[in-house]
Each structure stands twice: as structure tokens, then as C-alpha cells.
Design an enzyme around this catalytic site. Structure first.
Site, PDB file in Angstrom:
ATOM      1  N   SER A  33       0.814  -1.095  -0.062  1.00 49.37           N
ATOM      2  CA  SER A  33      -0.099   0.116   0.084  1.00 49.37           C
ATOM      3  C   SER A  33       1.047   1.349  -0.118  1.00 49.37           C
ATOM      4  O   SER A  33       1.681   1.408   0.657  1.00 49.37           O
ATOM      5  CB  SER A  33      -0.930   0.040   1.442  1.00 49.37           C
ATOM      6  OG  SER A  33      -1.551  -1.106   1.374  1.00 49.37           O
ATOM      7  N   HIS A  64      -5.295   0.449  -4.673  1.00 49.37           N
ATOM      8  CA  HIS A  64      -4.718  -0.900  -4.773  1.00 49.37           C
ATOM      9  C   HIS A  64      -5.039  -1.450  -6.449  1.00 49.37           C
ATOM     10  O   HIS A  64      -4.724  -2.621  -6.526  1.00 49.37           O
ATOM     11  CB  HIS A  64      -5.508  -2.007  -3.928  1.00 49.37           C
ATOM     12  CG  HIS A  64      -4.773  -1.716  -2.559  1.00 49.37           C
ATOM     13  ND1 HIS A  64      -3.999  -2.787  -1.926  1.00 49.37           N
ATOM     14  CD2 HIS A  64      -5.123  -0.701  -1.531  1.00 49.37           C
ATOM     15  CE1 HIS A  64      -4.002  -2.297  -0.733  1.00 49.37           C
ATOM     16  NE2 HIS A  64      -4.388  -1.299  -0.419  1.00 49.37           N
ATOM     17  N   HIS A  86      -6.246  -8.680  -0.533  1.00 46.95           N
ATOM     18  CA  HIS A  86      -6.071  -8.994   1.006  1.00 46.95           C
ATOM     19  C   HIS A  86      -7.233  -9.832   1.113  1.00 46.95           C
ATOM     20  O   HIS A  86      -8.458  -9.890   0.786  1.00 46.95           O
ATOM     21  CB  HIS A  86      -6.190  -7.801   1.710  1.00 46.95           C
ATOM     22  CG  HIS A  86      -4.931  -6.798   1.317  1.00 46.95           C
ATOM     23  ND1 HIS A  86      -5.222  -5.820   0.545  1.00 46.95           N
ATOM     24  CD2 HIS A  86      -3.870  -6.764   2.136  1.00 46.95           C
ATOM     25  CE1 HIS A  86      -4.316  -5.232   0.313  1.00 46.95           C
ATOM     26  NE2 HIS A  86      -3.235  -5.401   1.362  1.00 46.95           N
ATOM     27  N   TYR A  88      -9.173  -9.856   3.625  1.00 49.93           N
ATOM     28  CA  TYR A  88     -10.240  -9.096   4.396  1.00 49.93           C
ATOM     29  C   TYR A  88     -11.011  -8.411   3.257  1.00 49.93           C
ATOM     30  O   TYR A  88     -12.200  -8.224   3.628  1.00 49.93           O
ATOM     31  CB  TYR A  88      -9.647  -7.965   5.322  1.00 49.93           C
ATOM     32  CG  TYR A  88      -8.811  -6.887   4.534  1.00 49.93           C
ATOM     33  CD1 TYR A  88      -9.489  -6.011   3.589  1.00 49.93           C
ATOM     34  CD2 TYR A  88      -7.523  -6.646   4.904  1.00 49.93           C
ATOM     35  CE1 TYR A  88      -8.926  -4.973   3.051  1.00 49.93           C
ATOM     36  CE2 TYR A  88      -6.818  -5.749   4.114  1.00 49.93           C
ATOM     37  CZ  TYR A  88      -7.337  -4.818   3.576  1.00 49.93           C
ATOM     38  OH  TYR A  88      -6.707  -3.877   2.661  1.00 49.93           O
ATOM     39  N   GLU A  89     -10.771  -8.718   2.275  1.00 50.46           N
ATOM     40  CA  GLU A  89     -11.666  -8.208   0.977  1.00 50.46           C
ATOM     41  C   GLU A  89     -12.570  -9.355   0.652  1.00 50.46           C
ATOM     42  O   GLU A  89     -13.652  -9.291   0.095  1.00 50.46           O
ATOM     43  CB  GLU A  89     -11.144  -7.902  -0.337  1.00 50.46           C
ATOM     44  CG  GLU A  89     -10.216  -6.501  -0.127  1.00 50.46           C
ATOM     45  CD  GLU A  89      -9.166  -6.367  -1.381  1.00 50.46           C
ATOM     46  OE1 GLU A  89      -9.599  -5.822  -2.328  1.00 50.46           O
ATOM     47  OE2 GLU A  89      -8.162  -6.646  -1.255  1.00 50.46           O
ATOM     48  N   ALA A 116       2.916  -2.010   3.955  1.00 52.14           N
ATOM     49  CA  ALA A 116       2.839  -1.176   4.983  1.00 52.14           C
ATOM     50  C   ALA A 116       2.568  -1.675   6.201  1.00 52.14           C
ATOM     51  O   ALA A 116       1.675  -2.735   6.219  1.00 52.14           O
ATOM     52  CB  ALA A 116       1.616   0.062   4.535  1.00 52.14           C
ATOM     53  N   MET A 214      -1.442  -6.528   7.538  1.00 47.19           N
ATOM     54  CA  MET A 214      -2.677  -7.301   7.045  1.00 47.19           C
ATOM     55  C   MET A 214      -2.310  -7.914   5.635  1.00 47.19           C
ATOM     56  O   MET A 214      -3.289  -8.331   4.960  1.00 47.19           O
ATOM     57  CB  MET A 214      -4.125  -6.400   6.758  1.00 47.19           C
ATOM     58  CG  MET A 214      -4.280  -5.323   7.999  1.00 47.19           C
ATOM     59  SD  MET A 214      -5.732  -4.303   7.512  1.00 47.19           S
ATOM     60  CE  MET A 214      -5.668  -3.325   9.090  1.00 47.19           C
ATOM     61  N   SER A 215      -1.006  -8.119   5.312  1.00 46.88           N
ATOM     62  CA  SER A 215      -0.692  -8.711   4.105  1.00 46.88           C
ATOM     63  C   SER A 215       0.534  -9.640   4.546  1.00 46.88           C
ATOM     64  O   SER A 215       0.736 -10.172   5.542  1.00 46.88           O
ATOM     65  CB  SER A 215      -0.412  -7.847   3.036  1.00 46.88           C
ATOM     66  OG  SER A 215       0.726  -6.916   3.390  1.00 46.88           O
ATOM     67  N   ASN A 238       2.704   4.072  10.679  1.00 50.17           N
ATOM     68  CA  ASN A 238       2.158   4.530  11.912  1.00 50.17           C
ATOM     69  C   ASN A 238       2.699   3.893  13.020  1.00 50.17           C
ATOM     70  O   ASN A 238       3.305   3.035  12.866  1.00 50.17           O
ATOM     71  CB  ASN A 238       0.603   4.641  11.769  1.00 50.17           C
ATOM     72  CG  ASN A 238       0.182   3.096  11.551  1.00 50.17           C
ATOM     73  OD1 ASN A 238       0.103   2.553  10.435  1.00 50.17           O
ATOM     74  ND2 ASN A 238      -0.280   2.612  12.542  1.00 50.17           N
ATOM     75  N   HIS A 250      -6.232   5.346   7.458  1.00 53.02           N
ATOM     76  CA  HIS A 250      -5.464   4.768   6.558  1.00 53.02           C
ATOM     77  C   HIS A 250      -4.952   5.814   5.550  1.00 53.02           C
ATOM     78  O   HIS A 250      -4.032   5.399   4.926  1.00 53.02           O
ATOM     79  CB  HIS A 250      -6.657   4.140   5.372  1.00 53.02           C
ATOM     80  CG  HIS A 250      -5.944   3.233   4.555  1.00 53.02           C
ATOM     81  ND1 HIS A 250      -5.199   2.167   4.579  1.00 53.02           N
ATOM     82  CD2 HIS A 250      -6.055   3.636   2.991  1.00 53.02           C
ATOM     83  CE1 HIS A 250      -4.713   1.703   3.307  1.00 53.02           C
ATOM     84  NE2 HIS A 250      -5.278   2.647   2.362  1.00 53.02           N
TER      85      HIS A 250
HETATM   86  N1  HPA Z   1      -1.983  -2.446  11.772  1.00 53.18           N
HETATM   87  C1  HPA Z   1      -2.242  -3.087  10.783  1.00 53.18           C
HETATM   88  N2  HPA Z   1      -1.946  -2.887   9.661  1.00 53.18           N
HETATM   89  C2  HPA Z   1      -1.452  -1.717   9.165  1.00 53.18           C
HETATM   90  C3  HPA Z   1      -1.137  -0.788  10.085  1.00 53.18           C
HETATM   91  C4  HPA Z   1      -1.364  -1.209  11.513  1.00 53.18           C
HETATM   92  O1  HPA Z   1      -1.214  -0.162  12.392  1.00 53.18           O
HETATM   93  N3  HPA Z   1      -0.633   0.000   9.320  1.00 53.18           N
HETATM   94  C5  HPA Z   1      -0.639  -0.054   8.289  1.00 53.18           C
HETATM   95  N4  HPA Z   1      -0.854  -1.458   8.006  1.00 53.18           N
END
Ligand code: HPA
Length: 276
Positions: A33, A64, A86, A88-89, A116, A214-215, A238, A250
């Protein structure tokens, strides 16, 4: 999905790509991402939008939008995934890893994963790059569940060295040579799409995780299963939940990726050329 359905779909995707290009990549690069702009820095041979590959999973997440970019990083033939799907989709996990298996069948021997991630290690800052040393993926479904695809790999693949140490060393060397500071650590994969709670982040920290996302881990497992050498770099977008006062958003993913874009580009370009 049983084995034949999964494998037949893979073969259909392979035939579809081969009708478009004979290009044989050596290194496959998955752009996480916010990191898709890297595709602009490769010498493009041909591009194939995922939507034009029959049965290929196409992402629904803004930013994406997906395609394969075939081309050259220096003298190295690569295939780049600009965008990925992903779990989650709502896709079956076998679909989430289909692109990885496809790139292997197209010829790629090495997989460079990027993503990310939220920083858990207290010494991490937004915008840092982290070499993935290992992962924890027990909170997400294993992509190898189901009848084993014997044509790709063994039923019980060893995972004691998912991230190839020699590739990791090359990434570290190139970071040092280019004055790029590089963190190292363990990536925890959760399914998302909700971010974690502060309590979950404290749990992950105690379990030895340095970053969360998440990947990536399922892709690394599938790649390892089919005999690819794997490496990965996270862009820390972050601080994870509870580690800063700000709620998670996001938009931070793109902002942090933009801040790290030039370091990321240099690191990937130099490392890929050092791999082969
Ligand atoms: N948590 C999960 N997935 C992420 C995060 C996070 O803080 N930042 C970017 N992808």
C-alpha cells in the site's frame, strides 16, 4: 476449493498471461500500500491489468488498482505487482496467494515482498523501513490449507527460514552503502480490516512482534512452499494502536510511503541487482 480447482485456475491464469507475453522474470516484487509508484522506476517491457487475466483476483481497495508490470531493474528481468488483494476483502486465501504462485510459474525464483505496517517496537518511527526477519501468522488462515498442490511443493513445508538470510544480508548491505537506516524485525500478520486494539498490540509486543500488518505472511508461506527465495521490507506507516495519541487512519499509509519513497526506491533497485 479442492486442489484441482485451485491448480486449474492457476494454469488458466498462466495461459492467459503467456498469450500476452513471453517475458521470463527472475525476481517478483510485490508493491505494498502506498508503494505502487515504484513501478514507474522500472524499464517497462509490458503491463497486464489483473482484470484482463481470467479468474485473477482483483482488489476492491482504493489505491490498490492492480496490474502486473514486466520489465527491467538494471539488467534484472522482474515482474512487479502493482496492487494485491487481501484476505479481508473476502477472497479465499488460495486466491490471495494465486498471484505469487503464478509469478513462480512465470519463472521468478526470488520474491521481494513489501508492505505498509504499524510499528510496535518502541524504537520505530513512522516512515522507517524494516527488513522482515521472520513473521507470526498464526492469527490468519494458512494459505496451504486444503489438498496439497504436489506440483508446487510438499505437504508439510519447513518454515524455519522463510525469509532468506542471504537476501536479507544483501538488503542490509545496500541500505548501509546508501546511507539508508533500516530497522529489522518480526512482522505479525492479522487479517484486518479493523486496526488492532491497544490490548492486541501489547499482546503482539509481548509475543516478540516488531510490526503489524494485513498482508505479506501468507504470500511468504506460499512462496516458500513452492520453492521461491523470499525477502521483505515493511514501510512503517504509523505507530500501532495505543502507542501514540492519534487515532489510526488509512491516509497515513500513503503519507508515510511518500516520505520514504526515495529511500524505498533506492533500496529495492540496488538490492534487486545484488540478488542475481
Ligand atoms: N495495523 C495493521 N496494519 C497496518 C497498520 C497497523 O497499524 N498500519 C499499516 N498497515
Amino acid at each position: 476449493m479442492n486442489r484441482n480447482v485451485v491448480y486449474e485456475k492457476l494454469e488458466r491464469c498462466l495461459a492467459c498471461v503467456r498469450r500476452r507475453t513471453e517475458f521470463v522474470p527472475r525476481v517478483a516484487i510485490v508493491l505494498g500500500s502506498g508503494l505502487g509508484d515504484y513501478a514507474e522506476s522500472i524499464r517497462v517491457e509490458t503491463e497486464i491489468p489483473y482484470a484482463e487475466i481470467e479468474g485473477f483476483p482483483v482488489s476492491t481497495v482504493p489505491g490498490h488498482a492492480g496490474r502486473f508490470v514486466f520489465g527491467w531493474v538494471g539488467a534484472v528481468p522482474v515482474v512487479c505487482m502493482k496492487g494485491r488483494v487481501h484476505f479481508y476483502e473476502g477472497y479465499d486465501v488460495s486466491d490471495v496467494v494465486l498471484p505469487i504462485r503464478l509469478m513462480k510459474l512465470l519463472g521468478a525464483e526470488i520474491l521481494f515482498l513489501t508492505n505498509a505496517a504499524g510499528g510496535i517496537n518502541p524504537s520505530f518511527h513512522a516512515g522507517d523501513l524494516m527488513l522482515i526477519r521472520d513473521h507470526i501468522s498464526v492469527f490468519a488462515p494458512n494459505p496451504l490449507i486444503g489438498e496439497n498442490l504436489d506440483a508446487l511443493g510438499t505437504r508439510f513445508p519447513d518454515m524455519s527460514s522463510v525469509y532468506d538470510p542471504a537476501l536479507g544480508e544483501k538488503i542490509k548491505e545496500k541500505a548501509a552503502e546508501n546511507g539508508i537506516s533500516l530497522q529489522e524485525g518480526v512482522y505479525a500478520k492479522l487479517t484486518g480490516p479493523s486496526y488492532e486494539t491497544p490490548a492486541e498490540i501489547r499482546m503482539l509486543g509481548r509475543l516478540g512482534c516488531d510490526a503489524v500488518g494485513m498482508s505479506t505472511a501468507v504470500e511468504a508461506i506460499a512462496a516458500n512452499h513452492c520453492g521461491m527465495r523470499v525477502c521483505g521490507v515493511s514501510c512503517i506507516s504509523n505507530l500501532a494502536a495505543g502507542l501514540s495519541d492519534a487515532p489510526l487512519d488509512h491516509r497515513e499509509v500513503q503519507e508515510a510511503a511518500d516520505r520514504s519513497a526515495s529511500r524505498f526506491r533506492t533500496l529495492v533497485t540496488e538490492a534487486v541487482q545484488a540478488f542475481v
